[in-house]
Design a protein around this motif. Structure first.
Motif, mmCIF file in Angstrom:
data_model
loop_
_atom_site.group_PDB
_atom_site.id
_atom_site.type_symbol
_atom_site.label_atom_id
_atom_site.label_comp_id
_atom_site.label_asym_id
_atom_site.label_seq_id
_atom_site.Cartn_x
_atom_site.Cartn_y
_atom_site.Cartn_z
ATOM 1 N N UNK A 1 0.837 -1.202 0.000
ATOM 2 C CA UNK A 1 0.000 0.000 0.000
ATOM 3 C C UNK A 1 0.871 1.252 0.000
ATOM 4 N N UNK A 2 1.914 1.256 0.836
ATOM 5 C CA UNK A 2 2.807 2.419 0.918
ATOM 6 C C UNK A 2 3.488 2.682 -0.431
ATOM 7 N N UNK A 3 3.989 1.624 -1.059
ATOM 8 C CA UNK A 3 4.674 1.779 -2.354
ATOM 9 C C UNK A 3 3.690 2.281 -3.424
ATOM 10 N N UNK A 4 2.458 1.729 -3.414
ATOM 11 C CA UNK A 4 1.457 2.154 -4.399
ATOM 12 C C UNK A 4 1.089 3.617 -4.199
ATOM 13 N N UNK A 5 0.973 4.045 -2.939
ATOM 14 C CA UNK A 5 0.634 5.445 -2.654
ATOM 15 C C UNK A 5 1.766 6.378 -3.093
ATOM 16 N N UNK A 6 3.006 5.976 -2.819
ATOM 17 C CA UNK A 6 4.156 6.802 -3.220
ATOM 18 C C UNK A 6 4.250 6.882 -4.739
ATOM 19 N N UNK A 7 4.187 5.722 -5.396
ATOM 20 C CA UNK A 7 4.312 5.694 -6.856
ATOM 21 C C UNK A 7 3.141 6.430 -7.503
ATOM 22 N N UNK A 8 1.948 6.269 -6.907
ATOM 23 C CA UNK A 8 0.742 6.869 -7.472
ATOM 24 C C UNK A 8 0.763 8.376 -7.465
ATOM 25 N N UNK A 9 1.617 8.952 -6.647
ATOM 26 C CA UNK A 9 1.715 10.416 -6.576
ATOM 27 C C UNK A 9 2.391 10.989 -7.818
ATOM 28 N N UNK A 10 3.116 10.119 -8.563
ATOM 29 C CA UNK A 10 3.920 10.620 -9.676
ATOM 30 C C UNK A 10 3.420 10.085 -11.012
ATOM 31 N N UNK A 11 3.001 10.989 -11.902
ATOM 32 C CA UNK A 11 2.639 10.551 -13.242
ATOM 33 C C UNK A 11 3.887 10.021 -13.945
ATOM 34 N N UNK A 12 3.800 8.795 -14.444
ATOM 35 C CA UNK A 12 4.985 8.147 -15.011
ATOM 36 C C UNK A 12 5.597 8.962 -16.144
ATOM 37 N N UNK A 13 4.804 9.774 -16.813
ATOM 38 C CA UNK A 13 5.310 10.560 -17.938
ATOM 39 C C UNK A 13 6.305 11.645 -17.543
ATOM 40 N N UNK A 14 6.326 12.032 -16.267
ATOM 41 C CA UNK A 14 7.185 13.144 -15.851
ATOM 42 C C UNK A 14 8.525 12.723 -15.293
ATOM 43 N N UNK A 15 8.784 11.415 -15.304
ATOM 44 C CA UNK A 15 10.005 10.891 -14.668
ATOM 45 C C UNK A 15 10.746 9.981 -15.635
ATOM 46 N N UNK A 16 12.074 10.114 -15.684
ATOM 47 C CA UNK A 16 12.886 9.216 -16.514
ATOM 48 C C UNK A 16 13.596 8.160 -15.674
ATOM 49 N N UNK A 17 13.953 8.511 -14.434
ATOM 50 C CA UNK A 17 14.809 7.653 -13.610
ATOM 51 C C UNK A 17 14.379 7.775 -12.149
ATOM 52 N N UNK A 18 14.498 6.677 -11.406
ATOM 53 C CA UNK A 18 14.296 6.734 -9.955
ATOM 54 C C UNK A 18 15.624 6.437 -9.274
ATOM 55 N N UNK A 19 16.034 7.336 -8.382
ATOM 56 C CA UNK A 19 17.314 7.187 -7.680
ATOM 57 C C UNK A 19 17.068 7.131 -6.181
ATOM 58 N N UNK A 20 18.002 6.502 -5.464
ATOM 59 C CA UNK A 20 17.894 6.453 -4.009
ATOM 60 C C UNK A 20 19.266 6.276 -3.404
ATOM 61 N N UNK A 21 19.427 6.851 -2.202
ATOM 62 C CA UNK A 21 20.697 6.748 -1.496
ATOM 63 C C UNK A 21 20.685 5.514 -0.599
ATOM 64 N N UNK A 22 21.845 4.874 -0.516
ATOM 65 C CA UNK A 22 22.058 3.721 0.349
ATOM 66 C C UNK A 22 21.691 4.085 1.790
ATOM 67 N N UNK A 23 21.044 3.218 2.562
ATOM 68 C CA UNK A 23 20.588 1.919 2.136
ATOM 69 C C UNK A 23 19.068 1.809 2.154
#
Ligand code: 5GP
Length: 170
Positions: A35-57
């Motif tokens: 649910x948390x991942x779906x809510x986070x991802x759902x906030x962003x229209x896929x068309x506006x993003x090319x890459x997802x980045x994250x800092x360790x860990x």
């Protein structure tokens, strides 16, 4: 779904006086985690993003399923000595000492629109460094996403100018 029921308060961790928000109960519940991942991802229209980045860990734990949900490439930002290829790096100050993040030099195309993800926004130092590194590598930060924002630590201050979204605010 009330995600707060899956965040555990741990007093005096990692040192006296700090109230640590432990996300392990959330990771341990597939329905809540999903649910948390779906809510986070759902906030962003896929068309506006090319890459997802994250800092360790811990950022990896949310960035990876978000990258799959949004069907975007995942770019891990790593501590020194972990990436085998040529890297860009950014060094930043911590309360005691300093830290450094690296990214593969070929991971971010010039002008790529990057969403940066982490589990917790505390003082903002980690995310500010991640954003600097993305920009140094030629990318453009279009958003910073967090599961949890600890608003009393004012982590938005070093992130002025960036679009910030957090699922839970304390
Ligand atoms: P900042 O750089 O914003 O001060 O700290 C954010 C980083 O520290 C995040 O990468 C996060 O993983 C970690 N962090 C800081 N406070 C907490 C906390 O209360 N709980 C968890 N899970 N991580 C924290």
């Amino acid at each position: 779904m009330d995600l707060r029921a899956f965040i555990r308060d741990v007093p005096d961790f990692p040192k006296p006086g700090v109230l640590f928000k432990d996300i392990m109960p959330l990771l341990g519940d597939p329905a809540a985690f999903g649910f948390a991942v779906a809510e986070l991802a759902g906030h962003y229209p896929a068309g506006g993003i090319d890459v997802i980045a994250a800092a360790e860990a811990r950022g990896f734990l949310f960035a990876a399923p978000m990258a799959l949900a949004l069907k975007k490439p995942l770019v891990p930002l790593r501590k020194p000595g972990k990436l085998p290829g040529e890297t860009h790096s950014f060094k930043y100050d911590l309360e005691y000492g300093s830290a450094e993040l690296h990214v593969h030099a070929d991971a971010i195309r010039p002008g790529a629109r990057v969403l940066v993800v982490d589990d917790v926004l505390a003082t903002g130092g980690t995310m500010a460094a991640a954003c600097k590194l993305i920009e140094l590598a030629g990318g453009s930060v279009v958003g910073c996403a967090f599961l949890i924002e600890l608003a009393f630590l004012n982590g938005r201050a070093p992130l002025v100018g960036y679009d910030i979204f957090s699922l839970l605010t304390y």
